[in-house]
Design a protein around this motif. Structure first.
Motif, PDB file in Angstrom:
ATOM      1  N   GLN A 112      49.680  37.985  53.603  1.00  0.00           N
ATOM      2  CA  GLN A 112      49.397  39.066  54.194  1.00  0.00           C
ATOM      3  C   GLN A 112      48.230  39.125  55.441  1.00  0.00           C
ATOM      4  O   GLN A 112      48.387  39.801  56.359  1.00  0.00           O
ATOM      5  CB  GLN A 112      49.055  40.397  53.090  1.00  0.00           C
ATOM      6  CG  GLN A 112      48.933  41.785  53.720  1.00  0.00           C
ATOM      7  CD  GLN A 112      48.522  42.611  52.474  1.00  0.00           C
ATOM      8  OE1 GLN A 112      47.792  43.615  52.916  1.00  0.00           O
ATOM      9  NE2 GLN A 112      49.100  42.469  51.304  1.00  0.00           N
ATOM     10  N   THR A 132      61.347  41.965  54.651  1.00  0.00           N
ATOM     11  CA  THR A 132      60.458  41.214  53.698  1.00  0.00           C
ATOM     12  C   THR A 132      61.295  40.485  52.520  1.00  0.00           C
ATOM     13  O   THR A 132      62.386  41.080  52.449  1.00  0.00           O
ATOM     14  CB  THR A 132      59.095  41.729  53.377  1.00  0.00           C
ATOM     15  OG1 THR A 132      58.242  40.728  53.086  1.00  0.00           O
ATOM     16  CG2 THR A 132      59.459  42.884  52.341  1.00  0.00           C
ATOM     17  N   GLY A 136      57.235  40.106  48.364  1.00  0.00           N
ATOM     18  CA  GLY A 136      56.348  40.858  49.448  1.00  0.00           C
ATOM     19  C   GLY A 136      55.959  42.325  48.855  1.00  0.00           C
ATOM     20  O   GLY A 136      54.987  43.131  49.290  1.00  0.00           O
ATOM     21  N   SER A 142      50.259  44.762  47.458  1.00  0.00           N
ATOM     22  CA  SER A 142      51.437  44.764  48.632  1.00  0.00           C
ATOM     23  C   SER A 142      51.150  45.722  49.726  1.00  0.00           C
ATOM     24  O   SER A 142      50.430  46.862  49.690  1.00  0.00           O
ATOM     25  CB  SER A 142      52.653  45.484  47.709  1.00  0.00           C
ATOM     26  OG  SER A 142      53.487  45.802  49.056  1.00  0.00           O
TER      27      SER A 142
END
Length: 860
Positions: A112, A132, A136, A142
Motif C-alpha cells: 500500500q 486490485t 488487496g 485495506s
C-alpha cells in the motif's frame, strides 16, 4: 501556471448494455447480443445488495464486469473496486479495459505504501475504477475501506483468498519452531501414530493424506497455552495478522492437523466482520459456474445472493475444443514422462499445472535434463505473459493453482495437468475424507476441474490437448459415475479421450496429437464429428442433494456469525434448524457434522454457566456418532466425550480407521482403470513366492490392508511390522528354508527382541501391544530355542500366502464398488467385509494366538 482544463461530467445511460457505444476509444463496435441480455437483466436487480452473474468461459465476462463497474461509477458516482484472484489478472483486465474498451482505470498491486497518490485520488473521488487483487481488499489495513461497489471476478476462486484472511496456517517446514512447540502441546491428546504423522515422520500414502480435527473440548483445555504460544512466536512473522483476528474467537474456530500443517480457521469466513467488504452497498459476483447448492454463499460468507442465469443458449454450447489424453491408461510411469516431453517438443509452448512446489521442481528437472526449453513459473508471467508467448519453445509450470492464468489462441495448444488434488486445504480434506461430506464439495470440485482443464480454451475457436496424469484428477474426470453431472460437450470430449487412450503406445499418442494440432480434415472427420454426435446423446444431471444444501446455506452463514459473536444458545438453535433441512441420504456425513456443531455450541454455552446445556451437548454429540457410526473420527470422539455410547469401542474405531486407510490406498491406485491395482496385486503375490522379495511384498500387503506397514534395514532390526490402533504384529520371516528346517536359538532370540527394538526406533509403536510372529515353512524347533519362543506365534508360510491371496481377493471385490474416500455406504460395507473375512488386526491376532510356536512346531 495556467489553470488545468477540467473534463466534462461522464454521462451514463439508463442501462449498462448501452454504455460501450459511448466510449470513443473502444476497439469493438458494441457488446454482443448475449452480453447485452445479461447486462439488461442485471440492471433490473442493481439495487440488490448481492448479485451473481453466471458468464461461461468465452462469453466475454471481463467486458460485462467492466461495463457494470463503469456504469455504476458514472450513474451513481460510486467508488468501485474490481477484484481479481492474481496480480497477472489485474494487469490483464486493466490492459483490456484501456486498450480494447477505451476505459481509464487504475491498478493497485503490491504494498500500500507504494500506491500512486494520483491513483488513490482517482479511486477516492470515484473518477476511475480500481482494479486490485482479493488480498488487496481482504487484509487488516485495506486501502479500500470506503468502497461503494465491490465486483468479484472469478468468484469461484475466491474461497482461499477470502478464507485466508481468517486462517492461520502453521506449515511444518515454514515455521519449524512454532510447529514443534505445538506438537509438544498436542502430544498429550494424540496417540503415537498420529503424533508421528503430525511431526512429519511418515512415509506411506495413509500418512501423507492423514488429516484430523481437534475436538472442541480439547481446544478449550489448551486454549490458554495456545494463546501464550502464538503470542510469543508470531509477533514478527506473517502469522501475526491472522492470529490477531482469531485470538479472541478461538471457540468459533476449528484446529485441523495434517502431515503438512496445523490450520486454525472458522468453518465459514465471517465476512460480516470485515468492514471494507461488509460496508459496501453492493457486491457483484462473476463466475463461469455459480452452482445451485449455495457454495458461493459459503465461499463468501453471505446469507443470500441473487443469481442471474447464463445467457440463453450457453447451457448447451461448449467453449473451444479439448482433446483429452489419459496416457496412464496404457503407459508406465517412465513412458508417461517420455511422452510428455515429446508432446512438448511438438507443441512448442505448453503449460503444466501441478499440485505443489515439490512436484513443480521434479518436472522442471525432467524438462531441463531432456530439452533446452525455457521454463517459466507463475511469478515469471505474473505481470505479463509476453515473454512466454514470444518464446517458440517454452514451458510454464504453475503450482498450487487451478485457475488465474489464461492462454488463448496460439499462445498454448498443450495443457498438462499432473495430480491436482480435490481438496486444497486441511479443512476441505478433513470434511471430505474423514467426515464423509463429499457431497458438500461436489460443486466446488467440479468448478475447479472445469477451470483447470479450460486454461487454454478461452473462446469458441480455441483448441488444446489436455494431458491428465497423477492421482485423483484422472479418476475424477474419467469416472462414468461423475461424468453425468458435467456439461454434455465436456462429457463427449472425455468419452472420446478415454476411447483414444486405451491400448496405445507412445507412437499412437503422438500421431493422434499431430492430427489434432493440424486441425484439418482428418481431425474434423475422425475426431470432432464423433464428439459432436456423442454430445447430442448426453444430458447434464443435477448434482445430488443440491436442494437441501441450497436451503441450509443461509442458516449456515448465520450459525458462523452467531458463533463469532459468542451467542452460543442462538447458534445451537440455528444448527438444529439446519439439521431439519439436511435430509438427503447423501448428506449423512454432513448431517453428522452439524450434530457435532450443535453440540459444540451447547457445550460452550454450558461452560459459560448455562448448565442445562450440558444435556443438550451430550445429546447432540451422541446423535453425531449414531447418525454416521462408520466415521472413525466420530467414533473416537464418542468414546472420549460420551462413554455411554457403548458401540464406539476401541476395536470398532480401529476397524473404521483401517477402512479409511484402505480407501486412501485404493484412491491412490485409481478407481476407473485396473492397471495400477493389477500391477500391485501381481507384485505382492509374486513377491511372496520368493524368499528374496518376500519381506517387501509383506510390507505392501500390509499397506493395501490399511495397516501402518514398514521395514527398516539396519542392524538388529526386525522383519516387517503391521500396526493398527494399539496392536502391532511384528514378523520374523524364515522363508528361505523348507519343511525340514528347524527354528534355532538365534532366530527365536531375534524374534523375541523385536518389540524392544520397535519401541526404540518406530514412534508409532510406542504404546502398542506386540504379537511377535514367525512366518516359515519349517515344522521343527530346536530344544534349546524353546525358552526363547514362549511368546512367539506361528504362521505357516503356505497359509500366509493363502491368507494374502484371499485378502487381495476381498480388496479386489471391495474395489469394484469403491467410489471415493469418504463414501459412508462403502465404508460400512467394507468394515463388515474386513471383519467377516478376519482381515482386521484384532482378528488376525486372535487367529495367531491359536498357533503358538511352542506346541505348533515339533521339538528336535
Amino acid at each position: 501556471m495556467a489553470f488545468k482544463k477540467t473534463t466534462s461530467i461522464d454521462t451514463a445511460p439508463d442501462s449498462p448494455d448501452l454504455l460501450l457505444r459511448l466510449l470513443p476509444r473502444r476497439k469493438i463496435p458494441d457488446v454482443l447480443g448475449h452480453q447485452a441480455q445479461i447486462l439488461a437483466d442485471y440492471a433490473t436487480y442493481s439495487d440488490d445488495s448481492d448479485v451473481a452473474l453466471q458468464l461461461p468461459t468465452g462469453s466475454g465476462k471481463t467486458l460485462v464486469g467492466l461495463m457494470i463497474a463503469e456504469w455504476r461509477r458514472r450513474k451513481f458516482g460510486e467508488r468501485v473496486v474490481y477484484l481479481c484472484p492474481t496480480k497477472q489478472l489485474v494487469h490483464q483486465v486493466a490492459n483490456q479495459a484501456e486498450e480494447k474498451y477505451g476505459l481509464s482505470v487504475v491498478t493497485f498491486v503490491g504494498k500500500q505504501v507504494n500506491f500512486s497518490p494520483a491513483a488513490k485520488t482517482d479511486f477516492k473521488q470515484a473518477s476511475k475504477i480500481a482494479i486490485t487483487t482479493y488480498s488487496g481488499l481482504f487484509n487488516n489495513n485495506s486501502f479500500f475501506d470506503n468502497a461503494d461497489v465491490i465486483l468479484l471476478d472469478d468468484a469461484h476462486a475466491a474461497e482461499n483468498y477470502i478464507a485466508s484472511h481468517w486462517s492461520l496456517r502453521v506449515g511444518r517446514k515454514d515455521y519449524p519452531v512454532l510447529h514443534e512447540t505445538l506438537c509438544r502441546l498436542l502430544s498429550r491428546y494424540l496417540d503415537s501414530i498420529d503424533m508421528t504423522r503430525l511431526s512429519g515422520v511418515w512415509e506411506d500414502v495413509a500418512d501423507r493424506n492423514w488429516v484430523d480435527m481437534l475436538p472442541l473440548p480439547i481446544l478449550l483445555e489448551i486454549k490458554d497455552e495456545l494463546v501464550e504460544i502464538f503470542d510469543a512466536q508470531t509477533a514478527d512473522t506473517d502469522l501475526y495478522w491472522p492470529w490477531s483476528l482469531l485470538r479472541r474467537h478461538l471457540e468459533a474456530c476449528h484446529i485441523y492437523l495434517s502431515s503438512q500443517d496445523i490450520l486454525i480457521r472458522p468453518l465459514l469466513p465471517p465476512t460480516y466482520s470485515h468492514d471494507p467488504f461488509d460496508n459496501a452497498r453492493h457486491r457483484i459476483y462473476m463466475s463461469a459456474t455459480l452452482g445451485a447448492g449455495g457454495d458461493l454463499e459459503r465461499l463468501t460468507g453471505r446469507k443470500n445472493i441473487r443469481r442471474l442465469a447464463a445467457p440463453k443458449g450457453w447451457e448447451i454450447q461448449g467453449v473451444g475444443r479439448r482433446f483429452f489424453i489419459f496416457p496412464e491408461m496404457s503407459l508406465s510411469e517412465n513412458e508417461v514422462a517420455k511422452l510428455r516431453l515429446e508432446l512438448m517438443k511438438r507443441a512448442g509452448r505448453s503449460v503444466v499445472l501441478v499440485p505443489s512446489d515439490e512436484k513443480a521442481k521434479t518436472i522442471r528437472q525432467q524438462i531441463e535434463q531432456e530439452s533446452g526449453f525455457q521454463i517459466y513459473s507463475a511469478e515469471n508471467i505474473e505481470k505479463s505473459k509476453a515473454p512466454f508467448v514470444d518464446d517458440k519453445q517454452a514451458v510454464a509450470i504453475i503450482a498450487n493453482r487451478y485457475d488465474g492464468v489464461d492462454f488463448a489462441g496460439d499462445e498454448c495448444r498443450l495443457l498438462c495437468i499432473e495430480g491436482l488434488p480435490k481438496g486444497t486445504n486441511s479443512q476441505e480434506r478433513f470434511l471430505m475424507s474423514r467426515m464423509g461430506a463429499n457431497t458438500l464439495f461436489n460443486e466446488r470440485i467440479q468448478t475447479r476441474v472445469i477451470q483447470a482443464i479450460g486454461r487454454c480454451t478461452r473462446s469458441l475457436e480455441d483448441f488444446s490437448a489436455v494431458v491428465v496424469t497423477g492421482e485423483e484428477l484422472p479418476d475424477y474426470i474419467s469416472d462414468i459415475r461423475r461424468r453425468k453431472y458435467l456439461h454434455p460437450e465436456l462429457q463427449a470430449e472425455i468419452w472420446f479421450g478415454i476411447e483414444q487412450s486405451k491400448d496405445m503406445n507412445n507412437t499412437d499418442f503422438l500421431e493422434n496429437f499431430g492430427i489434432f494440432l493440424a486441425n484439418g480434415k482428418e481431425w474434423e472427420d475422425d475426431g470432432n464429428k464423433l464428439i459432436l454426435e456423442k454430445r447430442a446423446t448426453f444430458i447434464q444431471e443435477p448434482l445430488p442433494a443440491i436442494d437441501d444444501l441450497s436451503k441450509s446455506v443461509s442458516s449456515e452463514v448465520e450459525y458462523q456469525t452467531l458463533m463469532w459473536q459468542a451467542n452460543y444458545i442462538e447458534a445451537m438453535a440455528v444448527a438444529e434448524r439446519i439439521l431439519g433441512v439436511l435430509n438427503a441420504p447423501e448428506l449423512r456425513g454432513y448431517r453428522a457434522l452439524w450434530f457435532y456443531l450443535a453440540g459444540a455450541a451447547a457445550h460452550l454455552s454450558a461452560k459459560l454457566g448455562n448448565e442445562t446445556m450440558n444435556q443438550k451437548a451430550r445429546q447432540h454429540f451422541e446423535s453425531a456418532y449414531k447418525s454416521a457410526p462408520s466415521i472413525s473420527w466420530l467414533a473416537k470422539f464418542a468414546r472420549r466425550q460420551t462413554p455411554l455410547v457403548v458401540e464406539a469401542t476401541e476395536s470398532n474405531t480401529t476397524l473404521l480407521t483401517q477402512v479409511e486407510c484402505i480407501a486412501a490406498e485404493l484412491a491412490r491406485l485409481g478407481t476407473t482403470q485396473e492397471r495400477k491395482f493389477a500391477l500391485k496385486e501381481k507384485e505382492i503375490l509374486e513377491g511372496l513366492s520368493r524368499p528374496e522379495t518376500f519381506e517387501q511384498a509383506q510390507v505392501e500387503l500390509g499397506k493395501i490392508l490399511g495397516f501402518i506397514s514398514g521395514k527398516i534395514e539396519s542392524e538388529g532390526s526386525p522383519d516387517p511390522w503391521w500396526i493398527s490402533g494399539l496392536d502391532c504384529v511384528v514378523f520374523e520371516d524364515y522363508v528361505d528354508t523348507t519343511e525340514k528346517g528347524a527354528l534355532d536359538v538365534t532366530k527365536t532370540r531375534q524374534a523375541s527382541s523385536h518389540p524392544n527394538w520397535l519401541k526404540s526406533n518406530v514412534p508409532e509403536s510406542a504404546n502398542c501391544r506386540f504379537t511377535s510372529t514367525l512366518v516359515t515353512p519349517a515344522k521343527s524347533i530346536r530344544k534349546a530355542a524353546i525358552p526363547h519362543a514362549e511368546s512367539l506365534k506361528f504362521w505357516e508360510y503356505g497359509e500366509f500366502r493363502t491368507f494374502a491371496a484371499n485378502a487381495l481377493k476381498t480388496i479386489r471385490i471391495l474395489r469394484q464398488s469403491f467410489y471415493e474416500a469418504g463414501d459412508l455406504v462403502w465404508q460400512n460395507q467394507a468394515a463388515d467385509s474386513i471383519k467377516e473375512n478376519r482381515l482386521d488386526l484384532t482378528s488376525i491376532i486372535e487367529d495367531l494366538n491359536k498357533h503358538p510356536v511352542v506346541g505348533s512346531l515339533k521339538e528336535v
